[in-house]
Motif scaffolding. Structure first.
Motif, PDB file in Angstrom:
ATOM      1  N   LYS A 132     -41.931 -44.605  -8.228  1.00 41.08           N
ATOM      2  CA  LYS A 132     -43.298 -44.882  -7.809  1.00 41.08           C
ATOM      3  C   LYS A 132     -43.413 -46.193  -7.046  1.00 41.08           C
ATOM      4  CE  LYS A 132     -45.686 -42.412 -11.522  1.00 41.08           C
ATOM      5  NZ  LYS A 132     -46.627 -42.558 -12.666  1.00 41.08           N
ATOM      6  N   ASN A 133     -42.420 -47.066  -7.184  1.00 43.18           N
ATOM      7  CA  ASN A 133     -42.567 -48.427  -6.674  1.00 43.18           C
ATOM      8  C   ASN A 133     -41.511 -48.832  -5.666  1.00 43.18           C
ATOM      9  OD1 ASN A 133     -44.816 -49.156  -8.427  1.00 43.18           O
ATOM     10  ND2 ASN A 133     -43.338 -48.918 -10.069  1.00 43.18           N
ATOM     11  N   LEU A 134     -40.855 -47.873  -5.082  1.00 48.33           N
ATOM     12  CA  LEU A 134     -39.778 -48.192  -4.151  1.00 48.33           C
ATOM     13  C   LEU A 134     -40.344 -48.833  -2.894  1.00 48.33           C
ATOM     14  CD1 LEU A 134     -36.776 -48.038  -3.638  1.00 48.33           C
ATOM     15  CD2 LEU A 134     -37.113 -45.774  -2.635  1.00 48.33           C
ATOM     16  N   ARG A 135     -40.023 -50.122  -2.676  1.00 48.47           N
ATOM     17  CA  ARG A 135     -40.608 -50.846  -1.549  1.00 48.47           C
ATOM     18  C   ARG A 135     -39.569 -51.568  -0.706  1.00 48.47           C
ATOM     19  NH1 ARG A 135     -43.885 -52.586  -5.904  1.00 48.47           N
ATOM     20  NH2 ARG A 135     -45.893 -51.500  -6.002  1.00 48.47           N
ATOM     21  N   ILE A 136     -38.296 -51.485  -1.089  1.00 54.98           N
ATOM     22  CA  ILE A 136     -37.283 -52.241  -0.344  1.00 54.98           C
ATOM     23  C   ILE A 136     -37.099 -51.635   1.036  1.00 54.98           C
ATOM     24  CG2 ILE A 136     -34.858 -52.892  -0.258  1.00 54.98           C
ATOM     25  CD1 ILE A 136     -34.826 -53.065  -3.199  1.00 54.98           C
ATOM     26  N   ALA A 162     -19.438 -58.099 -17.518  1.00 58.62           N
ATOM     27  CA  ALA A 162     -20.626 -58.704 -16.911  1.00 58.62           C
ATOM     28  C   ALA A 162     -21.226 -57.806 -15.839  1.00 58.62           C
ATOM     29  CB  ALA A 162     -20.253 -60.056 -16.295  1.00 58.62           C
ATOM     30  N   ASN A 163     -22.534 -57.959 -15.658  1.00 56.25           N
ATOM     31  CA  ASN A 163     -23.206 -57.353 -14.511  1.00 56.25           C
ATOM     32  C   ASN A 163     -24.391 -58.214 -14.113  1.00 56.25           C
ATOM     33  OD1 ASN A 163     -25.186 -56.686 -16.421  1.00 56.25           O
ATOM     34  ND2 ASN A 163     -25.276 -54.529 -15.862  1.00 56.25           N
ATOM     35  N   PHE A 164     -25.076 -57.819 -13.033  1.00 59.93           N
ATOM     36  CA  PHE A 164     -26.200 -58.579 -12.495  1.00 59.93           C
ATOM     37  C   PHE A 164     -27.423 -57.683 -12.394  1.00 59.93           C
ATOM     38  CE2 PHE A 164     -22.379 -60.716 -11.177  1.00 59.93           C
ATOM     39  CZ  PHE A 164     -22.683 -62.071 -11.207  1.00 59.93           C
ATOM     40  N   ILE A 165     -28.549 -58.141 -12.949  1.00 59.68           N
ATOM     41  CA  ILE A 165     -29.773 -57.349 -12.968  1.00 59.68           C
ATOM     42  C   ILE A 165     -30.984 -58.266 -12.803  1.00 59.68           C
ATOM     43  CG2 ILE A 165     -28.785 -55.571 -14.489  1.00 59.68           C
ATOM     44  CD1 ILE A 165     -30.456 -56.904 -16.774  1.00 59.68           C
ATOM     45  N   PHE A 166     -32.177 -57.678 -12.696  1.00 58.74           N
ATOM     46  CA  PHE A 166     -33.417 -58.440 -12.842  1.00 58.74           C
ATOM     47  C   PHE A 166     -34.513 -57.493 -13.296  1.00 58.74           C
ATOM     48  CE2 PHE A 166     -33.473 -56.944  -8.518  1.00 58.74           C
ATOM     49  CZ  PHE A 166     -34.795 -56.870  -8.072  1.00 58.74           C
ATOM     50  N   THR A 167     -35.479 -58.034 -14.021  1.00 59.41           N
ATOM     51  CA  THR A 167     -36.415 -57.190 -14.755  1.00 59.41           C
ATOM     52  C   THR A 167     -37.474 -56.513 -13.902  1.00 59.41           C
ATOM     53  OG1 THR A 167     -37.909 -59.044 -15.250  1.00 59.41           O
ATOM     54  CG2 THR A 167     -36.123 -58.609 -16.822  1.00 59.41           C
ATOM     55  N   SER A 168     -37.790 -57.057 -12.731  1.00 56.23           N
ATOM     56  CA  SER A 168     -38.795 -56.429 -11.872  1.00 56.23           C
ATOM     57  C   SER A 168     -38.168 -55.545 -10.801  1.00 56.23           C
ATOM     58  CB  SER A 168     -39.684 -57.494 -11.220  1.00 56.23           C
ATOM     59  OG  SER A 168     -38.907 -58.411 -10.474  1.00 56.23           O
ATOM     60  N   CYS A 169     -36.915 -55.249 -10.950  1.00 53.46           N
ATOM     61  CA  CYS A 169     -36.181 -54.387 -10.021  1.00 53.46           C
ATOM     62  C   CYS A 169     -36.805 -53.000  -9.990  1.00 53.46           C
ATOM     63  CB  CYS A 169     -34.728 -54.308 -10.484  1.00 53.46           C
ATOM     64  SG  CYS A 169     -33.675 -53.184  -9.545  1.00 53.46           S
ATOM     65  N   THR A 170     -37.034 -52.473  -8.801  1.00 54.75           N
ATOM     66  CA  THR A 170     -37.637 -51.152  -8.650  1.00 54.75           C
ATOM     67  C   THR A 170     -36.624 -50.073  -8.265  1.00 54.75           C
ATOM     68  OG1 THR A 170     -38.176 -51.613  -6.340  1.00 54.75           O
ATOM     69  CG2 THR A 170     -39.855 -52.145  -7.987  1.00 54.75           C
ATOM     70  N   THR A 171     -35.335 -50.423  -8.310  1.00 55.95           N
ATOM     71  CA  THR A 171     -34.329 -49.434  -7.907  1.00 55.95           C
ATOM     72  C   THR A 171     -33.266 -49.224  -8.979  1.00 55.95           C
ATOM     73  OG1 THR A 171     -33.183 -51.183  -6.678  1.00 55.95           O
ATOM     74  CG2 THR A 171     -34.693 -49.780  -5.426  1.00 55.95           C
ATOM     75  N   ILE A 172     -32.151 -49.916  -8.889  1.00 54.70           N
ATOM     76  CA  ILE A 172     -30.959 -49.581  -9.665  1.00 54.70           C
ATOM     77  C   ILE A 172     -30.859 -50.253 -11.028  1.00 54.70           C
ATOM     78  CG2 ILE A 172     -29.535 -51.429  -8.665  1.00 54.70           C
ATOM     79  CD1 ILE A 172     -28.403 -47.774  -9.349  1.00 54.70           C
ATOM     80  N   ASN A 209     -40.706 -64.213   0.478  1.00 53.52           N
ATOM     81  CA  ASN A 209     -41.896 -63.364   0.409  1.00 53.52           C
ATOM     82  C   ASN A 209     -41.585 -61.935  -0.012  1.00 53.52           C
ATOM     83  OD1 ASN A 209     -43.491 -65.550   1.460  1.00 53.52           O
ATOM     84  ND2 ASN A 209     -42.738 -65.021   3.510  1.00 53.52           N
ATOM     85  N   ASP A 210     -40.632 -61.790  -0.937  1.00 55.69           N
ATOM     86  CA  ASP A 210     -40.261 -60.471  -1.439  1.00 55.69           C
ATOM     87  C   ASP A 210     -39.999 -60.583  -2.937  1.00 55.69           C
ATOM     88  OD1 ASP A 210     -39.230 -57.887  -1.873  1.00 55.69           O
ATOM     89  OD2 ASP A 210     -38.312 -57.837   0.109  1.00 55.69           O
TER      90      ASP A 210
END
Length: 206
Positions: free
Chosen positions: A16-20, A72-82, A164-165
């Motif tokens: 619903k939120n794919l904006r990249i 280890a891996n890399f993530i972020f909580t507001s990610c709209t994809t993977i 600005n992203d």
């Protein structure tokens, strides 16, 4: 998190939120491939010393991982994809490791959006995936430039937050670190994720 719950999570937070922008994805793909190929020449790269903040707001770093094998891996909580998929895969890997008797293996997820990802936010996010926080550490508490440098210099992974992203460009790999604190192998995340390969290598290092 059960598969059907995970699918609902994905639909609610990704589809619903794919904006990249397409251009950003293209740049990400090209640099990710470059980073993966570079790592093959950097086997045994020491992660180096670091001290960050975990999901409980406590100090956590290499001293806590001394003599341990970790992933280890890399993530972020507001990610709209993977990221939901990568976090789910880390959770499944942790469960499989425990099932195989690999009780002292640790798992580390670095936030690539530290200014947004507070310890509480990281913990709340991970809680959707049935984690065992005794061996899974979600780290934040550093500057954006610091995680970008760590990711590129040590893991050969691009991390970049465009101006600005709200979305952050980052890779999807999982990394195996030995008891000496050296990065010795990387694995594909996402649709090409093969946890059995990681478990096999973890057993060899245990």
């Amino acid at each position: 998190m059960k598969a059907n719950t995970y699918n609902i999570f994905l639909e609610g937070n990704i589809l619903k939120n794919l904006r990249i922008p397409l251009l950003l994805l293209l740049v990400f793909s090209i640099i990710s491939l470059s980073a993966c190929s570079s790592l093959s020449n950097k086997k045994g790269e020491p992660v180096g010393n670091f001290t960050y903040t975990d999901e409980n707001g406590k100090s956590f770093g290499m001293k806590d991982l001394k003599g341990k094998v970790w992933v280890a891996n890399f993530i972020f909580t507001s990610c709209t994809t993977i990221c939901p998929q990568l976090t789910y895969q880390m959770s499944e890997l942790q469960k499989k490791a425990k099932k195989e008797g690999l009780k002292d293996v640790h798992f580390v997820s670095f936030s690539v959006d530290p200014e947004v990802d507070t310890p509480k936010r990281m913990k709340d996010y991970a809680s959707h995936f049935q984690p065992d926080f005794s061996t899974w550490h979600l780290l934040t508490g550093y500057a954006q430039k610091d995680i970008e440098k760590l990711a590129l210099d040590k893991f050969k992974e691009l991390v970049k937050k465009p101006e600005n992203d709200t979305q952050v460009v980052h890779g999807t790999s999982f990394y195996l670190i030995n008891k000496k604190g050296e990065i010795i192998k990387d694995y594909s995340g996402g649709k090409n994720f093969k946890p059995e390969e990681i478990i096999k290598d973890l057993k060899a290092l245990d």
